[in-house]
Design an enzyme around this catalytic site. Structure first.
Site, PDB file in Angstrom:
ATOM      1  N   CYS A 134       0.845  -1.200   0.000  1.00 56.21           N
ATOM      2  CA  CYS A 134       0.000   0.000   0.000  1.00 56.21           C
ATOM      3  C   CYS A 134       0.883   1.253   0.000  1.00 56.21           C
ATOM      4  O   CYS A 134       1.994   1.247   0.526  1.00 56.21           O
ATOM      5  CB  CYS A 134      -0.907  -0.004   1.238  1.00 56.21           C
ATOM      6  SG  CYS A 134      -2.064   1.388   1.273  1.00 56.21           S
ATOM      7  N   ASP A 190       0.442   3.755   1.711  1.00 60.60           N
ATOM      8  CA  ASP A 190       0.411   4.341   3.054  1.00 60.60           C
ATOM      9  C   ASP A 190       1.826   4.646   3.580  1.00 60.60           C
ATOM     10  O   ASP A 190       2.694   3.767   3.573  1.00 60.60           O
ATOM     11  CB  ASP A 190      -0.300   3.353   4.001  1.00 60.60           C
ATOM     12  CG  ASP A 190      -0.686   3.987   5.319  1.00 60.60           C
ATOM     13  OD1 ASP A 190       0.231   4.462   6.043  1.00 60.60           O
ATOM     14  OD2 ASP A 190      -1.882   4.005   5.650  1.00 60.60           O
ATOM     15  N   ARG A 244       2.956   4.848   6.409  1.00 61.98           N
ATOM     16  CA  ARG A 244       3.368   4.123   7.621  1.00 61.98           C
ATOM     17  C   ARG A 244       3.849   2.707   7.334  1.00 61.98           C
ATOM     18  O   ARG A 244       4.167   1.966   8.267  1.00 61.98           O
ATOM     19  CB  ARG A 244       2.192   4.080   8.609  1.00 61.98           C
ATOM     20  CG  ARG A 244       1.735   5.463   9.055  1.00 61.98           C
ATOM     21  CD  ARG A 244       0.369   5.405   9.701  1.00 61.98           C
ATOM     22  NE  ARG A 244      -0.655   4.967   8.747  1.00 61.98           N
ATOM     23  CZ  ARG A 244      -1.948   4.805   9.065  1.00 61.98           C
ATOM     24  NH1 ARG A 244      -2.351   5.039  10.300  1.00 61.98           N
ATOM     25  NH2 ARG A 244      -2.806   4.417   8.149  1.00 61.98           N
ATOM     26  N   HIS A 264      -2.015  -3.966   5.051  1.00 61.51           N
ATOM     27  CA  HIS A 264      -1.825  -3.571   6.454  1.00 61.51           C
ATOM     28  C   HIS A 264      -3.186  -3.370   7.107  1.00 61.51           C
ATOM     29  O   HIS A 264      -4.160  -3.003   6.451  1.00 61.51           O
ATOM     30  CB  HIS A 264      -0.966  -2.296   6.557  1.00 61.51           C
ATOM     31  CG  HIS A 264      -1.601  -1.083   5.962  1.00 61.51           C
ATOM     32  ND1 HIS A 264      -2.256  -0.136   6.721  1.00 61.51           N
ATOM     33  CD2 HIS A 264      -1.715  -0.665   4.688  1.00 61.51           C
ATOM     34  CE1 HIS A 264      -2.725   0.815   5.931  1.00 61.51           C
ATOM     35  NE2 HIS A 264      -2.412   0.523   4.686  1.00 61.51           N
ATOM     36  N   CYS A 284      -6.226  -0.239   6.884  1.00 61.10           N
ATOM     37  CA  CYS A 284      -5.944   0.414   5.593  1.00 61.10           C
ATOM     38  C   CYS A 284      -7.069   1.397   5.209  1.00 61.10           C
ATOM     39  O   CYS A 284      -8.250   1.027   5.153  1.00 61.10           O
ATOM     40  CB  CYS A 284      -5.784  -0.651   4.509  1.00 61.10           C
ATOM     41  SG  CYS A 284      -5.396   0.031   2.891  1.00 61.10           S
TER      42      CYS A 284
END
Ligand code: CO
Length: 217
Positions: A42, A44, A46, A98, A101
């Site tokens: 992803c 993302d 993080r 994750h 999400c």
């Protein structure tokens, strides 16, 4: 220091640190990259692929998009897959989602988020198929997290259904697709144990090629 300038300063410091840690580090990278893994994760911020797997530059080939989705019509993802398999000869593809999400959360909502609603269609498809099972979970967090796992499992299958992966298996290349999920809360990866490593494991309707020993299937 400005918001942007400090990134350049950080970069100078990082470059020096890498040079001190290993002499000729960048010279080696210029000559060739030999990653053994392809990461499909992803976007993302993080979930930084190299950091959480402890891999250095040159060790991980990376493709990231919103909610780690693999569509058979996505030229970007297919080009990455083909290059990773044909040119880099990677032997492991890791689809890593994750928990929590945002893409999965958006796919579960009945509100408009713009273009991304179209992108997230595959997750809505999984949600629709597993509706009851997901609704039976007691909290919203559990429902999101379960669909995050289901999405990873679906995308492992999507990678296995591409002709580039199936051609590699047919030609004898060793290639395993793994499904992982990362916990932002504890920084730990969990293997969902949904590995696919051969054409035999692909459901017949999704095989582009016959098995070498196929008998009228
Ligand atoms: Co995400």
């Amino acid at each position: 220091m400005s918001e942007i300038q400090h990134l350049i300063e950080n970069n100078r410091a990082w470059s020096n640190e890498m040079k001190q840690r290993e002499e000729g580090f960048f010279e080696k990278l210029v000559a060739q990259q030999f990653p053994r893994y392809l990461w499909i994760g992803c976007s993302d911020s993080r979930v930084p692929a190299n950091e959480i797997t402890g891999l250095l530059p040159g060790e991980l080939f990376v493709h990231r998009n919103v909610a780690n989705i693999v569509y058979p019509a996505d030229l970007n993802c297919l080009s990455v897959l083909e290059y990773a398999i044909h040119t880099l000869h990677i032997s492991h593809i890791i689809v890593c989602g994750h928990y929590g999400c945002g893409g999965v959360v958006a796919a579960m909502q009945r509100t408009s988020h713009g273009f991304v609603d179209n992108w997230l269609n595959d997750i809505r498809d999984t949600y629709a198929h597993r509706w009851e099972e997901i609704q039976n979970l007691s909290t919203a967090e559990e429902r999101v997290d379960r669909l995050c796992e289901m999405n990873v499992i679906k995308q492992v299958q999507s990678v296995a259904h591409t002709n580039v992966v199936q051609n590699a298996w047919a030609s004898g290349q060793s290639l395993t697709i793994h499904g992982w999920i990362y916990g932002i809360k504890d920084g730990l990866v969990k293997d969902l144990d949904v590995k696919v490593a051969s054409l035999e494991q692909v459901t017949p309707a999704f095989r582009h090629i016959d098995l070498p020993t196929a008998s009228g299937e």
